[in-house]
Design a protein around this motif. Structure first.
Motif, PDB file in Angstrom:
ATOM      1  N   PHE A  44       0.813  -1.222   0.000  1.00 42.78           N
ATOM      2  CA  PHE A  44       0.000   0.000   0.000  1.00 42.78           C
ATOM      3  C   PHE A  44       0.843   1.267   0.000  1.00 42.78           C
ATOM      4  O   PHE A  44       0.480   2.259  -0.658  1.00 42.78           O
ATOM      5  N   ALA A  45       1.968   1.270   0.719  1.00 43.76           N
ATOM      6  CA  ALA A  45       2.765   2.494   0.816  1.00 43.76           C
ATOM      7  C   ALA A  45       3.198   2.982  -0.562  1.00 43.76           C
ATOM      8  O   ALA A  45       3.081   4.171  -0.883  1.00 43.76           O
ATOM      9  N   GLN A  46       3.692   2.078  -1.404  1.00 38.89           N
ATOM     10  CA  GLN A  46       4.124   2.485  -2.740  1.00 38.89           C
ATOM     11  C   GLN A  46       2.941   2.807  -3.646  1.00 38.89           C
ATOM     12  O   GLN A  46       3.014   3.706  -4.485  1.00 38.89           O
ATOM     13  N   ALA A  47       1.845   2.077  -3.478  1.00 34.07           N
ATOM     14  CA  ALA A  47       0.648   2.376  -4.268  1.00 34.07           C
ATOM     15  C   ALA A  47       0.143   3.780  -3.949  1.00 34.07           C
ATOM     16  O   ALA A  47      -0.305   4.514  -4.845  1.00 34.07           O
ATOM     17  N   GLU A  48       0.238   4.173  -2.689  1.00 36.02           N
ATOM     18  CA  GLU A  48      -0.208   5.508  -2.298  1.00 36.02           C
ATOM     19  C   GLU A  48       0.702   6.580  -2.889  1.00 36.02           C
ATOM     20  O   GLU A  48       0.226   7.630  -3.352  1.00 36.02           O
ATOM     21  N   VAL A  49       2.012   6.326  -2.902  1.00 33.72           N
ATOM     22  CA  VAL A  49       2.934   7.282  -3.509  1.00 33.72           C
ATOM     23  C   VAL A  49       2.638   7.436  -4.998  1.00 33.72           C
ATOM     24  O   VAL A  49       2.567   8.557  -5.524  1.00 33.72           O
ATOM     25  N   ASP A  50       2.452   6.317  -5.682  1.00 35.82           N
ATOM     26  CA  ASP A  50       2.149   6.370  -7.123  1.00 35.82           C
ATOM     27  C   ASP A  50       0.871   7.156  -7.385  1.00 35.82           C
ATOM     28  O   ASP A  50       0.793   7.946  -8.339  1.00 35.82           O
ATOM     29  N   TRP A  51      -0.121   6.939  -6.544  1.00 37.20           N
ATOM     30  CA  TRP A  51      -1.391   7.656  -6.689  1.00 37.20           C
ATOM     31  C   TRP A  51      -1.201   9.150  -6.441  1.00 37.20           C
ATOM     32  O   TRP A  51      -1.717   9.988  -7.189  1.00 37.20           O
ATOM     33  N   LEU A  52      -0.450   9.496  -5.410  1.00 37.02           N
ATOM     34  CA  LEU A  52      -0.204  10.900  -5.073  1.00 37.02           C
ATOM     35  C   LEU A  52       0.490  11.622  -6.226  1.00 37.02           C
ATOM     36  O   LEU A  52       0.157  12.771  -6.545  1.00 37.02           O
ATOM     37  N   LEU A  53       1.435  10.949  -6.871  1.00 37.45           N
ATOM     38  CA  LEU A  53       2.213  11.584  -7.936  1.00 37.45           C
ATOM     39  C   LEU A  53       1.394  11.860  -9.188  1.00 37.45           C
ATOM     40  O   LEU A  53       1.848  12.580 -10.082  1.00 37.45           O
ATOM     41  N   LYS A  54       0.191  11.312  -9.256  1.00 38.95           N
ATOM     42  CA  LYS A  54      -0.657  11.558 -10.423  1.00 38.95           C
ATOM     43  C   LYS A  54      -1.108  13.008 -10.533  1.00 38.95           C
ATOM     44  O   LYS A  54      -1.647  13.417 -11.570  1.00 38.95           O
ATOM     45  N   ILE A  55      -0.865  13.790  -9.493  1.00 37.43           N
ATOM     46  CA  ILE A  55      -1.180  15.215  -9.581  1.00 37.43           C
ATOM     47  C   ILE A  55      -0.344  15.867 -10.678  1.00 37.43           C
ATOM     48  O   ILE A  55      -0.748  16.854 -11.292  1.00 37.43           O
ATOM     49  N   GLY A  56       0.845  15.304 -10.951  1.00 42.35           N
ATOM     50  CA  GLY A  56       1.736  15.865 -11.960  1.00 42.35           C
ATOM     51  C   GLY A  56       2.628  16.948 -11.393  1.00 42.35           C
ATOM     52  O   GLY A  56       2.393  17.476 -10.302  1.00 42.35           O
ATOM     53  N   GLY A  57       3.671  17.289 -12.128  1.00 41.59           N
ATOM     54  CA  GLY A  57       4.557  18.368 -11.698  1.00 41.59           C
ATOM     55  C   GLY A  57       5.568  17.981 -10.652  1.00 41.59           C
ATOM     56  O   GLY A  57       6.274  18.847 -10.119  1.00 41.59           O
ATOM     57  N   ILE A  58       5.666  16.675 -10.326  1.00 35.20           N
ATOM     58  CA  ILE A  58       6.598  16.211  -9.297  1.00 35.20           C
ATOM     59  C   ILE A  58       7.528  15.168  -9.897  1.00 35.20           C
ATOM     60  O   ILE A  58       7.074  14.195 -10.505  1.00 35.20           O
ATOM     61  N   THR A  59       8.818  15.359  -9.726  1.00 32.68           N
ATOM     62  CA  THR A  59       9.793  14.338 -10.091  1.00 32.68           C
ATOM     63  C   THR A  59      10.425  13.789  -8.809  1.00 32.68           C
ATOM     64  O   THR A  59      10.532  14.504  -7.808  1.00 32.68           O
ATOM     65  N   VAL A  60      10.833  12.537  -8.856  1.00 29.03           N
ATOM     66  CA  VAL A  60      11.441  11.887  -7.688  1.00 29.03           C
ATOM     67  C   VAL A  60      12.788  11.308  -8.095  1.00 29.03           C
ATOM     68  O   VAL A  60      12.874  10.544  -9.060  1.00 29.03           O
ATOM     69  N   GLU A  61      13.831  11.683  -7.369  1.00 26.27           N
ATOM     70  CA  GLU A  61      15.162  11.126  -7.579  1.00 26.27           C
ATOM     71  C   GLU A  61      15.591  10.419  -6.301  1.00 26.27           C
ATOM     72  O   GLU A  61      15.716  11.054  -5.246  1.00 26.27           O
ATOM     73  N   THR A  62      15.795   9.109  -6.382  1.00 22.88           N
ATOM     74  CA  THR A  62      16.207   8.335  -5.220  1.00 22.88           C
ATOM     75  C   THR A  62      17.724   8.185  -5.186  1.00 22.88           C
ATOM     76  O   THR A  62      18.413   8.481  -6.166  1.00 22.88           O
ATOM     77  N   GLY A  63      18.226   7.725  -4.049  1.00 22.42           N
ATOM     78  CA  GLY A  63      19.669   7.551  -3.895  1.00 22.42           C
ATOM     79  C   GLY A  63      20.431   8.848  -3.738  1.00 22.42           C
ATOM     80  O   GLY A  63      21.652   8.888  -3.927  1.00 22.42           O
ATOM     81  N   LYS A  64      19.744   9.926  -3.383  1.00 19.82           N
ATOM     82  CA  LYS A  64      20.397  11.216  -3.194  1.00 19.82           C
ATOM     83  C   LYS A  64      20.036  11.792  -1.835  1.00 19.82           C
ATOM     84  O   LYS A  64      18.871  11.797  -1.443  1.00 19.82           O
ATOM     85  N   ALA A  65      21.060  12.275  -1.130  1.00 22.23           N
ATOM     86  CA  ALA A  65      20.847  12.828   0.205  1.00 22.23           C
ATOM     87  C   ALA A  65      21.799  13.993   0.408  1.00 22.23           C
ATOM     88  O   ALA A  65      22.800  14.142  -0.306  1.00 22.23           O
ATOM     89  N   LEU A  66      21.507  14.820   1.381  1.00 21.43           N
ATOM     90  CA  LEU A  66      22.415  15.898   1.738  1.00 21.43           C
ATOM     91  C   LEU A  66      23.750  15.298   2.155  1.00 21.43           C
ATOM     92  O   LEU A  66      23.802  14.382   2.980  1.00 21.43           O
TER      93      LEU A  66
END
Length: 445
Positions: free
Chosen positions: A194-216
């Protein structure tokens, strides 16, 4: 491979194969349409509803329950999502028994509140199953915002900013977005990916990119982000884990509870996760309870939570404590670890009884030992890797108003920011409110 997995006595597959499916099934199955209608009918629809005040995201609870009662769960979901875009996850993991449901008038009158959490899940699941997104983006503003951390605060902030027409780039250190929701919650509370399904659903708003493996500090700097973006929101969570300050805590078989929970959440087959025969969990919060209960579900014979203060001081709710004991977990209070004993690997943990003295918590000098081939540390987390130049407060990022830090153009929220409770729903509220403040600042409104 963690040391605990190489420790004799810490093994995988303690139970029959079918037992794992039963043990890690949804802890509280969802309501069906008829059950939801019956549960909604119990609401008094109070005009000055105390449940709204008790909700950190201020969801109009009577309204969404009335919408369920009138057969429009999709409308109920929109009411929820307007305030809490992660309302589906919060319906599963919020301590509703100490928030909205504790404030419910039915709870005060009858000792049985309206099942607000389960009704919220019914509504949000209904809309999400329809594979539609209830919101659309505003006209593009030309502004770009960086969000560091893809946990509840970061996701809530990014979604609200995207709704306002901004472009948002989310950066996260992990391989998957979701933060605590993906890596830090007991598997039986959020099943079926569910956690990933919720993220995928949230991103359907558009205008958001996600880059993993990056931190301060690992590919990102605050100065670089501030130069490239119009604003920055920090939702970096708490990565450090407090030490036991007990002799022998570096022995094999001793590990951080958060890592154990993350391993379970990412396992394709929980039967492959090793667990000890005698497990001791040190701490008094939700992480301690989640680690202890899941150890029992994996087949540990003896699981004990040990907390240094009294039961009333435990941050895990009474409901969660009772859930743990119902699963066979023993909880001992007023004891602190002194040493982990064993010949290279954990075999026993020695504790000292404690009491509240004039100067605070103190030891009594009386000790006892518990057998333990696996020990989990769950005594709190600390901020790790805060950018230089940010003012701190109590070891967290100091904020004023809706998440403004000491550095202009930089906001913060969630567990890394000072002041709030370490709850998913609180993180969502802080991310949402920071987004509103960022928007107002950038647009001069």
């Amino acid at each position: 491979m963690p040391n605990s997995q190489m420790t004799p006595g810490v093994v995988a597959g303690r139970l029959p194969a079918d037992a794992y499916c039963e043990n890690f099934a949804d802890v509280q199955p969802p309501l069906g349409p008829h059950e939801a209608a019956v549960a909604a009918d119990r609401c008094y629809f109070c005009h000055d509803a105390p449940c709204i005040t008790a909700c950190p995201t201020s969801i109009d609870i009577p309204l969404f329950i009335r919408q369920i009662a009138t057969g429009t769960p999709e409308a109920a979901a929109r009411t929820i999502f307007e305030q809490n875009i992660l309302g589906g996850m919060c319906a599963r993991v919020c301590p509703t028994e100490t928030l909205c449901e504790e404030a419910c008038v039915r709870e005060a009158a009858e000792g049985k509140p309206v099942e607000i959490g389960r009704l919220q899940r019914f509504a949000t699941d209904t809309l999400m199953a329809a594979d539609v997104h209830p919101f659309t983006r505003a006209a593009p503003t030309g502004k770009r915002i960086a969000v560091v951390g893809a946990g509840p605060a970061g996701l809530a902030c990014a979604h609200r900013l995207a709704m306002k027409g901004h472009e948002v780039a989310i950066f996260d250190a992990q391989a998957k977005p979701g933060g605590l929701n993906e890596y830090g919650i007991a598997s039986y509370k959020t099943v079926g990916g569910f956690a990933q399904a919720e993220v995928d659903w949230l991103l359907k708003i558009g205008g958001i990119t996600v880059e993993t493996g990056k931190a301060l500090g690992k590919g990102l700097t605050l100065d670089g982000l501030a130069a490239d973006f119009d604003a920055v929101f920090l939702a970096i969570g708490l990565k450090g884990v407090n030490a036991l300050r007990a002799a022998g805590e570096d022995r094999d078989g001793v590990r951080d509870a958060v890592d154990f929970i993350a391993d379970l959440r990412q396992a394709t087959d929980v039967a492959t996760i090793p667990v000890g025969r005698n497990v001791v969990v040190i701490g008094g919060g939700m992480t301690a309870v989640d680690a202890a209960v899941q150890s029992k579900l994996l087949g540990a014979e003896s699981v004990t939570i040990v907390y240094r203060r009294g039961r009333e001081k435990m941050s895990a709710s009474t409901y969660e404590q009772e859930h743990a004991t119902a699963r066979g977990v023993r909880i001992l209070h007023n004891a602190r670890p002194v040493a982990v004993h064993g010949n290279g690997r954990a075999a026993e943990v020695e504790f000292e009884y404690t009491r509240e003295g004039p100067g605070g918590l103190e030891g009594t000098g009386e000790t006892f030992r518990l057998p333990a081939d696996q020990v989990f540390k769950a005594i709190g987390q600390t901020l790790d890797g805060a950018p230089a130049g940010l003012k701190l407060d109590g070891g967290k990022i100091a904020v004023t108003g809706a998440g403004r830090t000491s550095v202009p153009g930089v906001w913060a929220g969630g567990d890394c920011a000072a002041g709030g409770e370490d709850l998913t729903v609180t993180a969502v509220a802080e991310g949402r409110d920071a987004a509103e403040d960022i928007h107002a600042t950038l647009m001069g409104v």
